[in-house]
Design a protein around this motif. Sequence first.
Motif, PDB file in Angstrom:
ATOM      1  N   ILE A 187       0.549  -1.093   0.082  1.00 26.16           N
ATOM      2  CA  ILE A 187      -0.093  -0.031   0.031  1.00 26.16           C
ATOM      3  C   ILE A 187       0.684   1.151  -0.201  1.00 26.16           C
ATOM      4  O   ILE A 187       0.600   2.145  -0.785  1.00 26.16           O
ATOM      5  CB  ILE A 187      -0.910  -0.012   1.264  1.00 26.16           C
ATOM      6  CG1 ILE A 187      -1.766  -1.194   0.991  1.00 26.16           C
ATOM      7  CG2 ILE A 187      -1.672   1.442   1.374  1.00 26.16           C
ATOM      8  CD1 ILE A 187      -2.686  -1.492   2.343  1.00 26.16           C
ATOM      9  N   GLU A 188       2.069   1.259   0.724  1.00 23.87           N
ATOM     10  CA  GLU A 188       2.726   2.529   0.993  1.00 23.87           C
ATOM     11  C   GLU A 188       3.389   2.487  -0.281  1.00 23.87           C
ATOM     12  O   GLU A 188       3.581   3.790  -0.811  1.00 23.87           O
ATOM     13  CB  GLU A 188       3.618   2.458   2.125  1.00 23.87           C
ATOM     14  CG  GLU A 188       3.053   2.432   3.549  1.00 23.87           C
ATOM     15  CD  GLU A 188       3.576   2.272   4.795  1.00 23.87           C
ATOM     16  OE1 GLU A 188       5.112   2.108   4.407  1.00 23.87           O
ATOM     17  OE2 GLU A 188       3.199   2.382   6.002  1.00 23.87           O
ATOM     18  N   ALA A 189       4.128   1.512  -0.901  1.00 27.73           N
ATOM     19  CA  ALA A 189       4.949   1.677  -2.038  1.00 27.73           C
ATOM     20  C   ALA A 189       4.123   2.264  -3.375  1.00 27.73           C
ATOM     21  O   ALA A 189       4.590   3.098  -3.964  1.00 27.73           O
ATOM     22  CB  ALA A 189       5.556   0.467  -2.252  1.00 27.73           C
ATOM     23  N   SER A 190       2.813   1.516  -3.483  1.00 31.53           N
ATOM     24  CA  SER A 190       2.063   1.920  -4.486  1.00 31.53           C
ATOM     25  C   SER A 190       1.651   3.542  -4.405  1.00 31.53           C
ATOM     26  O   SER A 190       1.572   4.043  -5.468  1.00 31.53           O
ATOM     27  CB  SER A 190       0.848   1.007  -4.520  1.00 31.53           C
ATOM     28  OG  SER A 190       1.055  -0.269  -4.752  1.00 31.53           O
ATOM     29  N   ALA A 191       1.288   3.944  -3.313  1.00 24.90           N
ATOM     30  CA  ALA A 191       0.901   5.488  -3.048  1.00 24.90           C
ATOM     31  C   ALA A 191       1.998   6.194  -3.393  1.00 24.90           C
ATOM     32  O   ALA A 191       1.823   7.243  -3.951  1.00 24.90           O
ATOM     33  CB  ALA A 191       0.489   5.320  -1.542  1.00 24.90           C
ATOM     34  N   PHE A 192       3.096   5.742  -3.000  1.00 21.12           N
ATOM     35  CA  PHE A 192       4.362   6.585  -3.142  1.00 21.12           C
ATOM     36  C   PHE A 192       4.506   6.694  -4.714  1.00 21.12           C
ATOM     37  O   PHE A 192       4.902   8.056  -5.197  1.00 21.12           O
ATOM     38  CB  PHE A 192       5.526   5.755  -2.530  1.00 21.12           C
ATOM     39  CG  PHE A 192       6.903   6.738  -2.986  1.00 21.12           C
ATOM     40  CD1 PHE A 192       7.310   7.680  -2.068  1.00 21.12           C
ATOM     41  CD2 PHE A 192       7.631   6.269  -3.990  1.00 21.12           C
ATOM     42  CE1 PHE A 192       8.564   8.316  -2.488  1.00 21.12           C
ATOM     43  CE2 PHE A 192       8.913   6.657  -4.106  1.00 21.12           C
ATOM     44  CZ  PHE A 192       9.220   7.892  -3.487  1.00 21.12           C
ATOM     45  N   CYS A 193       4.555   5.485  -5.406  1.00 19.56           N
ATOM     46  CA  CYS A 193       4.672   5.678  -6.910  1.00 19.56           C
ATOM     47  C   CYS A 193       3.529   6.249  -7.484  1.00 19.56           C
ATOM     48  O   CYS A 193       3.939   7.193  -8.380  1.00 19.56           O
ATOM     49  CB  CYS A 193       4.794   4.220  -7.440  1.00 19.56           C
ATOM     50  SG  CYS A 193       6.325   3.332  -6.974  1.00 19.56           S
ATOM     51  N   HIS A 194       2.471   6.371  -6.957  1.00 21.65           N
ATOM     52  CA  HIS A 194       1.057   7.048  -7.711  1.00 21.65           C
ATOM     53  C   HIS A 194       1.222   8.297  -7.287  1.00 21.65           C
ATOM     54  O   HIS A 194       1.400   9.425  -8.480  1.00 21.65           O
ATOM     55  CB  HIS A 194      -0.189   6.511  -7.276  1.00 21.65           C
ATOM     56  CG  HIS A 194      -1.271   7.199  -7.619  1.00 21.65           C
ATOM     57  ND1 HIS A 194      -1.832   7.236  -8.880  1.00 21.65           N
ATOM     58  CD2 HIS A 194      -1.921   8.422  -6.960  1.00 21.65           C
ATOM     59  CE1 HIS A 194      -2.993   8.069  -9.205  1.00 21.65           C
ATOM     60  NE2 HIS A 194      -3.074   8.655  -8.053  1.00 21.65           N
ATOM     61  N   HIS A 195       1.862   8.889  -6.300  1.00 21.20           N
ATOM     62  CA  HIS A 195       1.954  10.241  -5.973  1.00 21.20           C
ATOM     63  C   HIS A 195       3.121  10.990  -6.664  1.00 21.20           C
ATOM     64  O   HIS A 195       3.026  12.190  -7.051  1.00 21.20           O
ATOM     65  CB  HIS A 195       2.213  10.321  -4.182  1.00 21.20           C
ATOM     66  CG  HIS A 195       2.725  11.875  -4.004  1.00 21.20           C
ATOM     67  ND1 HIS A 195       1.732  12.770  -3.735  1.00 21.20           N
ATOM     68  CD2 HIS A 195       3.727  12.442  -3.482  1.00 21.20           C
ATOM     69  CE1 HIS A 195       2.255  13.899  -3.368  1.00 21.20           C
ATOM     70  NE2 HIS A 195       3.338  13.705  -3.029  1.00 21.20           N
ATOM     71  N   ASN A 196       4.107  10.201  -6.978  1.00 26.11           N
ATOM     72  CA  ASN A 196       5.333  10.739  -7.871  1.00 26.11           C
ATOM     73  C   ASN A 196       5.294  10.525  -9.255  1.00 26.11           C
ATOM     74  O   ASN A 196       6.096  10.528 -10.078  1.00 26.11           O
ATOM     75  CB  ASN A 196       6.430  10.236  -7.155  1.00 26.11           C
ATOM     76  CG  ASN A 196       6.955  10.909  -5.715  1.00 26.11           C
ATOM     77  OD1 ASN A 196       7.290  11.884  -5.683  1.00 26.11           O
ATOM     78  ND2 ASN A 196       6.716   9.872  -4.764  1.00 26.11           N
ATOM     79  N   ASP A 197       4.061   9.654  -9.742  1.00 27.92           N
ATOM     80  CA  ASP A 197       3.914   9.388 -11.067  1.00 27.92           C
ATOM     81  C   ASP A 197       4.996   8.410 -11.637  1.00 27.92           C
ATOM     82  O   ASP A 197       5.592   8.708 -12.707  1.00 27.92           O
ATOM     83  CB  ASP A 197       3.739  10.710 -11.756  1.00 27.92           C
ATOM     84  CG  ASP A 197       3.055  10.562 -13.302  1.00 27.92           C
ATOM     85  OD1 ASP A 197       2.454   9.677 -13.317  1.00 27.92           O
ATOM     86  OD2 ASP A 197       3.339  11.438 -14.268  1.00 27.92           O
ATOM     87  N   LEU A 198       5.386   7.642 -10.885  1.00 24.53           N
ATOM     88  CA  LEU A 198       6.383   6.669 -11.530  1.00 24.53           C
ATOM     89  C   LEU A 198       5.948   5.389 -12.035  1.00 24.53           C
ATOM     90  O   LEU A 198       4.395   5.138 -12.114  1.00 24.53           O
ATOM     91  CB  LEU A 198       7.291   6.145 -10.097  1.00 24.53           C
ATOM     92  CG  LEU A 198       7.865   6.977  -9.259  1.00 24.53           C
ATOM     93  CD1 LEU A 198       8.338   6.263  -8.086  1.00 24.53           C
ATOM     94  CD2 LEU A 198       8.707   7.884 -10.068  1.00 24.53           C
TER      95      LEU A 198
END
Length: 84
Positions: free
Chosen positions: A24-35
């Motif tokens: 959850i945290e990694a997916s949110a991080f990637c979504h937030h940073n458009d990775l």
Amino acid sequence: MSEQSASEVWPYQVALPDSDSCMIEASAFCHHNDLSLRVYGPSVIYEGRRWIVFCFSDYADAEYFRIERGGRWIHSHLWRSADA
């Protein structure tokens, strides 16, 4: 999509130690940073720990994720052969 073509599209693979909130945290991080994230789902056991593999199409995205999230580079042949 075949495993081979997936590796061609998302060739940069970073593993994070598994935890209850890792995905959850990694997916949110990637979504937030458009990775350019594609989560493979399967985990691997390496050095006595379970790791989750995250795949990226862009090297810079993968490197940013690895540094910010404390991950390790991983090569697909190390974990795909264990699933076969």
